[in-house]
Design a protein around this motif. Structure first.
Motif, mmCIF file in Angstrom:
data_model
loop_
_atom_site.group_PDB
_atom_site.id
_atom_site.type_symbol
_atom_site.label_atom_id
_atom_site.label_comp_id
_atom_site.label_asym_id
_atom_site.label_seq_id
_atom_site.Cartn_x
_atom_site.Cartn_y
_atom_site.Cartn_z
ATOM 1 N N ARG A 170 -9.909 -9.357 7.058
ATOM 2 C CA ARG A 170 -9.508 -8.799 5.830
ATOM 3 C C ARG A 170 -8.551 -9.387 5.030
ATOM 4 N NH1 ARG A 170 -5.693 -4.927 5.441
ATOM 5 N NH2 ARG A 170 -5.457 -5.089 7.594
ATOM 6 N N LEU B 136 0.871 -1.295 -0.171
ATOM 7 C CA LEU B 136 0.049 0.010 -0.057
ATOM 8 C C LEU B 136 0.786 1.193 -0.068
ATOM 9 C CD1 LEU B 136 -3.098 -0.538 2.153
ATOM 10 C CD2 LEU B 136 -2.950 0.099 -0.121
ATOM 11 N N ALA C 172 -6.740 -0.047 -4.782
ATOM 12 C CA ALA C 172 -6.525 -0.320 -3.458
ATOM 13 C C ALA C 172 -8.009 0.032 -2.792
ATOM 14 C CB ALA C 172 -5.398 0.331 -2.791
ATOM 15 N N ASP D 298 -12.380 -0.894 5.575
ATOM 16 C CA ASP D 298 -10.873 -0.696 5.340
ATOM 17 C C ASP D 298 -10.591 -1.944 4.461
ATOM 18 O OD1 ASP D 298 -11.370 -2.902 6.918
ATOM 19 O OD2 ASP D 298 -9.640 -2.046 8.358
ATOM 20 N N GLY D 299 -11.522 -2.423 3.701
ATOM 21 C CA GLY D 299 -10.873 -3.405 2.574
ATOM 22 C C GLY D 299 -12.068 -4.383 2.349
ATOM 23 N N ALA E 43 -4.118 4.998 6.086
ATOM 24 C CA ALA E 43 -4.267 3.638 5.319
ATOM 25 C C ALA E 43 -2.759 3.226 4.824
ATOM 26 C CB ALA E 43 -5.071 3.544 4.135
ATOM 27 N N ARG F 147 -3.419 -1.011 6.154
ATOM 28 C CA ARG F 147 -4.753 -1.559 6.242
ATOM 29 C C ARG F 147 -5.459 -1.101 5.152
ATOM 30 N NH1 ARG F 147 -6.646 -3.208 11.178
ATOM 31 N NH2 ARG F 147 -8.555 -3.053 10.347
ATOM 32 N N GLY F 148 -6.056 -2.119 4.390
ATOM 33 C CA GLY F 148 -6.469 -1.938 3.144
ATOM 34 C C GLY F 148 -6.618 -3.248 2.482
ATOM 35 N N ILE G 230 -9.176 1.519 0.692
ATOM 36 C CA ILE G 230 -8.954 1.918 2.049
ATOM 37 C C ILE G 230 -10.110 2.429 2.628
ATOM 38 C CG2 ILE G 230 -6.538 2.245 1.224
ATOM 39 C CD1 ILE G 230 -6.993 5.029 1.481
ATOM 40 N N ASP G 231 -10.059 2.613 4.023
ATOM 41 C CA ASP G 231 -11.244 3.180 4.791
ATOM 42 C C ASP G 231 -10.985 4.663 4.565
ATOM 43 O OD1 ASP G 231 -12.868 4.033 6.612
ATOM 44 O OD2 ASP G 231 -12.170 2.936 8.309
#
Ligand code: GLU
Length: 382
Positions: free
Chosen positions: A198, A6, A244, A184-185, A257, A262-263, A246-247
């Motif tokens: 996730r 990421l 990607a 977040d994914g 992210a 995270r993603g 992501i949140d």
């Protein structure tokens, strides 16, 4: 060098051109008003990306949500297609104004581009979209793109802009697409279910992956926007674009992210052979070649080096084709060199054949294009 994690999305060498898609729920509050503070922080992040040397294209939803309340329409303006289109007509002005104002605070020029998905299927319009986006980016502007909802002929669905973002990435030859979501994914099952995990990286969107997005759809949560996001990933991957999810909810979603990893990252199809095949499939499509141009040895050599096809090297034009049609490029011996989308129709090609680019304006009597077939729309067949 490709994007494999990421934080590569922030690397100008790996992601020189980045598409960032922002959904309605992030942009517009429950009161129907823009979430200004959040957007301001996001725009600061986009400005930081530009500061790092990345070009940024925004795909922004929110027109319908912003317009619905102003027009007093029920169901968030999505009660009927006519409601949605009317709401978008009102909301789009506010939306574009907001982006222009906030980007302007960072000295960036916002450029509104309204597209339908059809525009990106039609090769003639595709040529114009790519040229316009290229010029805007070269001039340092930030294209802010939304679906042209007021003329869309299909029901406007939530998630249309996910696919639009992937198509825009393709049209602009972007390296990466970032979808800001309310989660977040991608999760392996309904994210609220026990043990839901996730998926950090997806190599290919397989039936198993698709099942994750639709699984647990009774709750509406596991599905929701995930299906359209997977469709976007299926467009991006084969086109050589990393995507990607992501949140988008944190104050600085991109830094958060990318910093935490995270993603869900959908890898681009990495092999150049795979990309070439995908481009070839798109260029050729189901369409027949509508004509051909034969070139001299100099032009053939330049093409093999990755250059655009210039009219100066064309010796013969055959067939009836219009701008945007796929044509074959033949070598001096009539051998097939390439397929490409013609920037001109057959008559214009004939008029320009053998003539230097600097004479084109006079020959045509109007502003010429930069090439007969731009290298971005050319696939070598050898
Ligand atoms: N184009 C729509 C809008 O601006 C949003 C479509 C979508 O939700 O993806 O309101």
């Amino acid at each position: 060098m490709t994007i494999t994690q990421l934080d590569h999305f922030a690397d100008p060498a790996l992601a020189p051109r980045l598409v960032v898609k922002v959904g309605s729920a992030l942009l517009v509050g429950a009161d129907g008003e823009p979430r200004r503070a959040w957007l301001q922080a996001l725009v600061a992040e986009l400005a930081a990306a530009r500061g790092r040397g990345q070009e940024v294209i925004v795909v922004s939803s929110g027109a319908i949500a912003l317009g619905a309340r102003r027009l007093g329409l029920a169901k968030g303006g999505r009660g009927s297609l006519a409601d949605a289109q009317a709401a978008a007509a009102v909301g789009q002005i506010a939306l574009a104004g907001l982006w222009a104002e906030l980007l302007g605070q960072h000295g960036a020029i916002a450029a509104q581009v309204l597209l339908t998905l059809d525009d990106l299927e039609d090769r003639r319009r595709w040529l114009n979209v790519t040229a316009t986006l290229g010029t805007l980016l070269a001039r340092g502007a930030v294209p802010v793109i939304n679906e042209n909802d007021t003329v869309a002929t299909e029901e406007i669905r939530f998630g249309d802009n996910d696919r639009l973002a992937a198509r825009v990435g393709q049209a602009a030859s972007a390296s990466a697409v970032l979808l800001l979501s309310d989660i977040d994914g991608l999760y392996d099952r309904d994210p609220r279910a026990d043990g839901a995990t996730r998926i950090p990286v997806v190599r290919r969107v397989t039936p198993e992956i698709r099942a994750m997005a639709t699984g647990g759809s009774a709750s509406g949560l596991g599905s929701g926007g995930m299906t359209s996001k997977l469709q976007a990933a299926e467009i991006a991957g084969p086109a050589g674009i990393a995507l990607a999810i992501i949140d988008g909810r944190p104050e600085t979603p991109i830094a958060t992210a990318l910093g935490s990893g995270r993603g869900t990252l959908f890898l681009a199809r990495s092999s150049s052979e795979g990309r070439r095949k995908a481009r070839k499939a798109w260029l050729g499509g189901t369409m027949r070649m509508r004509g051909s141009v034969q070139v001299d040895a100099g032009a053939a050599a330049a093409l093999s080096q990755g250059a655009s096809l210039l009219a100066a090297g064309v010796v013969l034009v055959e067939g009836q084709f219009v701008r945007g049609d796929a044509i074959a490029v033949l070598g001096p011996a009539g051998d097939l060199l390439a397929h490409g989308l013609s920037e001109y129709d057959a008559a214009e090609c004939t008029a320009l054949a053998g003539h230097n680019t600097r004479d084109h304006a006079e020959i045509l009597g109007y502003a010429p294009r930069s090439a007969l077939v731009h290298r971005d729309h050319l696939v070598l067949m050898g």
